[in-house]
Write an enzyme that holds these catalytic residues in place. Structure first.
Site, mmCIF file in Angstrom:
data_model
loop_
_atom_site.group_PDB
_atom_site.id
_atom_site.type_symbol
_atom_site.label_atom_id
_atom_site.label_comp_id
_atom_site.label_asym_id
_atom_site.label_seq_id
_atom_site.Cartn_x
_atom_site.Cartn_y
_atom_site.Cartn_z
ATOM 1 N N LYS A 102 0.852 -1.198 0.000
ATOM 2 C CA LYS A 102 0.000 0.000 0.000
ATOM 3 C C LYS A 102 0.874 1.229 0.000
ATOM 4 C CE LYS A 102 -4.491 0.919 0.345
ATOM 5 N NZ LYS A 102 -5.615 0.000 0.095
ATOM 6 N N GLY A 214 -20.071 7.160 2.993
ATOM 7 C CA GLY A 214 -19.042 7.329 1.956
ATOM 8 C C GLY A 214 -19.718 7.334 0.602
ATOM 9 N N GLY A 216 -17.856 7.918 -2.437
ATOM 10 C CA GLY A 216 -16.796 7.941 -3.452
ATOM 11 C C GLY A 216 -17.038 6.815 -4.440
ATOM 12 N N ASN A 217 -15.954 6.290 -5.009
ATOM 13 C CA ASN A 217 -16.081 5.234 -6.012
ATOM 14 C C ASN A 217 -16.867 4.040 -5.471
ATOM 15 O OD1 ASN A 217 -14.616 2.457 -6.803
ATOM 16 N ND2 ASN A 217 -14.839 3.717 -8.626
ATOM 17 N N ALA A 218 -16.494 3.542 -4.308
ATOM 18 C CA ALA A 218 -17.159 2.347 -3.780
ATOM 19 C C ALA A 218 -18.589 2.638 -3.329
ATOM 20 C CB ALA A 218 -16.341 1.767 -2.628
ATOM 21 N N GLY A 219 -18.749 3.668 -2.492
ATOM 22 C CA GLY A 219 -20.056 3.965 -1.906
ATOM 23 C C GLY A 219 -21.108 4.360 -2.924
#
Ligand code: GLU
Length: 409
Positions: A102, A214, A216-219
């Site tokens: 990471k 959230g 963003g991309n995931a949420g």
């Protein structure tokens, strides 16, 4: 609440249950390598700013290091170490031949112009050029990084090595070596697992209320998938605030609002709620899709949802895990729930190295074929050991990691 302490406690709990070899535990209790760099960026106003950058290469027993790069003001080394460790576990959970890594930069990317952001991305890859590479360590997007940033990094790396080298990062745009289905993969993987859990409990999606932290991309993509599948998404949150609508949000409209107004907070007709209220809502499914340490001993007892789908990494502390397990809340852990992202990253890397690109249907089929068996193996381990799904996921992953570590001894 230190994410790395939490990660090591999760390791210890699972290792104890399966009496994991002491040498394996030792190897997994520290990263193989930690790299830090000062990243100088000439800002638009002519001043020079130095950003702190990290890359943690946690474990490579099963393959090259793999994992995203986070741009966030609160990034610190222990957080990156925890995230890198979880990547090693996650790749083993879905059984892809990759290790865990990471990266991060301490920066608020929202305060940078596009050209400053580009310079930072290119400087990051230049600074870590000796340790990354398509056969060594393959970064990807994470919180506040995106396909555009990956494109700059892939381009910079290709220039450095003097040949196109697209497999150095994943999560790239489609026009520049990206894979179909990568953008939606994190949410899609979590959605598939949730559907399995819902089926197992004989629940009906149309009767289920969801809250997502959230956007963003995931949420946001998870919200859309759930909305399209008939779930009622009643609460949403982004970094600026939390909103509630008992009748459920029209997610297409919320996505459009976020795109133009930069936040969901001002969405018309929504009631603004506090973080405390958000976690105590009478809902069925809770989806943390933001940052670590959101569900803690202070709010775990309030949670009404029967299922938690962790699209974020590390959203639940070990103390909260114990409380949730006691209260019979099913926690679908991060290392399974959000593993769709790295799974399709692996597919992207395969496509880059073979120069053979897959259709959306192929990607989706292969994604399901990694996610569903992972879910089955973890459910089985949970039953066998009478434990929570997180510890079960660790057991499945640690067994695979241990085999890869031991075979070389
Ligand atoms: N950042 C994502 C994660 O935490 C994706 C990593 C990747 O695709 O390598 O899983």
């Amino acid at each position: 609440m230190n994410a790395y302490d939490n990660a090591l406690r999760q390791l210890e709990k699972a290792a104890k249950l399966i009496k994991l070899d002491k040498e394996v535990v030792a190897r997994l209790s520290a990263p193989e390598k930690v790299a830090m760099a000062s990243l100088p960026v000439k800002m638009d106003d002519g001043s020079l700013q130095i950003f702190q950058g990290y890359r943690v290469q946690y474990n490579s027993a099963r393959g090259p290091y793999k994992g995203g790069i986070r741009f966030h003001p609160q990034v610190d080394l222990d957080e990156v170490k925890a995230l890198a460790f979880w990547m090693a576990i996650k790749c083993a959970v879905v059984d892809i031949p990759m290790g865990g890594g990471k990266g991060g930069v301490v920066v608020n990317p929202k305060s940078l112009s596009q050209s400053e952001l580009e310079k930072l991305a290119r400087t990051w890859i230049r600074s870590f050029r000796d340790i990354v590479g398509p056969e060594k360590d393959i970064p990807a997007p994470d919180v506040y990084t995106n396909p555009q940033i990956m494109a700059w990094m892939a381009d910079e790396y290709s220039q450095l090595v003097g040949k196109p080298s697209l497999g150095v990062v994943t999560g790239k745009p489609l026009e520049f070596g990206g894979s179909k289905g990568r953008e939606s993969a994190t949410a899609m993987g979590g959605f598939y697992i949730l559907q399995e859990a819902v089926k197992e409990q004989n629940l009906e999606p149309k009767k289920l209320k969801v809250a997502i932290q959230g956007f963003g991309n995931a949420g946001s993509i998870m919200a859309k998938l759930l909305y399209d599948a008939g779930y009622k998404v009643v609460a949403l949150a982004d970094s600026k605030g939390m909103i509630y609508n008992s009748r459920g949000f029209n997610i297409d409209k919320v996505i459009e609002h976020k795109r133009t107004k930069k936040s969901i907070r001002t969405f018309p007709g929504a009631k603004k709620i506090t973080t405390e209220e958000f976690f105590a809502l009478k809902i069925d499914v809770l989806v943390p899709a933001a940052l670590e340490n959101q569900i803690t001993k202070d709010n775990a007892e309030d949670i009404q949802a029967g299922i938690i789908v962790e699209l974020a990494n590390g959203p639940t502390t070990p103390e909260a895990d114990d409380i949730l397990y006691e209260n019979k809340v099913v926690v679908i852990p991060d290392v399974l729930a959000n593993a769709g992202g790295v799974t399709v990253s692996y597919f992207e890397w395969l496509q880059n190295t073979s120069h053979n690109y897959w259709s959306e249907e192929e990607v989706d089929k292969e994604l399901r074929e990694r996610m569903i068996p992972a879910w089955q193996a973890i459910s089985q381990a949970a039953e066998e050991y009478k434990i929570d799904l997180r510890t079960a996921a660790f057991i499945v992953a640690l067994d695979r990691l241990a085999k890869a570590i031991k075979i070389k001894n």
